[in-house]
Design a protein around this motif. Structure first.
Motif, PDB file in Angstrom:
ATOM      1  N   ALA A  44      40.658  32.549   4.575  1.00 10.89           N
ATOM      2  CA  ALA A  44      40.933  31.583   3.499  1.00 10.89           C
ATOM      3  C   ALA A  44      39.641  31.170   2.809  1.00 10.89           C
ATOM      4  N   ALA A  45      38.590  30.965   3.591  1.00 10.49           N
ATOM      5  CA  ALA A  45      37.291  30.600   3.005  1.00 10.49           C
ATOM      6  C   ALA A  45      36.757  31.736   2.138  1.00 10.49           C
ATOM      7  N   GLU A  46      36.953  32.969   2.580  1.00  9.42           N
ATOM      8  CA  GLU A  46      36.486  34.112   1.787  1.00  9.42           C
ATOM      9  C   GLU A  46      37.210  34.183   0.448  1.00  9.42           C
ATOM     10  N   PHE A  47      38.515  34.010   0.463  1.00  7.06           N
ATOM     11  CA  PHE A  47      39.266  34.090  -0.787  1.00  7.06           C
ATOM     12  C   PHE A  47      38.958  32.904  -1.702  1.00  7.06           C
ATOM     13  N   ALA A  48      38.526  31.791  -1.122  1.00  9.68           N
ATOM     14  CA  ALA A  48      38.063  30.681  -1.954  1.00  9.68           C
ATOM     15  C   ALA A  48      36.802  31.088  -2.717  1.00  9.68           C
TER      16      ALA A  48
END
Length: 215
Positions: free
Chosen positions: A150-154
């Motif tokens: 999720a942090a990566e896609f943010a």
């Protein structure tokens, strides 16, 4: 440590660790959010750790005459080697793509040095989230991966938004190399330092958490 890293390549390496490296070729896809390629590097880490859990790999490794903290650090280094390999392959293929295909990427970051920098930021954040949580409880892999992904896609969303909404990103960073290469190199250097700091944190925190873990 070197022997532990060799053991990781011999017993932990998952087929996706190799296959997903070549997703760096995403740069040849027209109008695609190229940063997504780096997510697959993290997905490969998840698959490798999942396979290791089923094979009782950490239990086996800890039965060897090694320190538990060294086991955690060696695994982080193993994945760092694969991550850096993908970033370097992305850089190489970006140069090739720019040389033979002179088409802008309408979906986000161009295939340039900034793309590699964004990849380093994504991977560093993933490392800092995933590995400490994984080594705190190696049986529970799903939740750390979800938070890390999720942090990566943010980061992907921010990078794409910046290409259209932030003038400096749009006019300087989101341009084919070698245009504005000095500014891009500064951005890349900052991203590399951030990756190194986040990954060092991941390794140290993972080692501390794993020493407390009862296998």
């Amino acid at each position: 440590m070197l022997k532990l890293i060799k053991k990781e390549f011999a017993l932990t390496l998952h087929p996706t660790n190799v296959v997903f490296l070549f997703f760096a070729a995403f740069v040849f896809i027209p109008n695609y959010p190229y940063e997504v390629m780096f997510f697959f590097s993290s997905l490969a880490a998840y698959f490798a750790c999942l396979a290791g859990r089923e094979n009782k790999d950490l239990f086996f490794t800890c039965s060897l005459p090694v320190e538990k903290k060294a086991v955690a650090v060696a695994r982080v280094i193993f994945f760092v080697i694969l991550q850096i390999a993908q970033v370097l392959l992305c850089a190489l293929l970006s140069v090739v793509k720019t040389a033979i295909i002179d088409l802008p990427n309408a979906a986000g970051t161009e295939a340039n040095a900034v793309l590699c920098a964004n990849g380093l930021v994504m991977l560093g954040i993933f490392n800092a989230i995933f590995f400490p949580a994984y080594f705190a409880n190696p049986e529970k892999i799903g939740k750390p991966f979800v938070f890390g992904a999720a942090a990566e896609f943010a980061v992907v969303a921010l990078a794409i938004t910046a290409c259209f909404a932030v003038p400096f990103a749009r006019d300087v960073l989101d341009t084919p190399d070698p245009a504005h290469f000095g500014a891009k190199l500064v951005y890349l250097a900052v991203a590399a330092c951030l990756y190194a700091a986040l990954t060092a944190f991941a390794a140290l925190r993972s080692a501390g958490n794993f020493e407390k873990t009862d296998l």
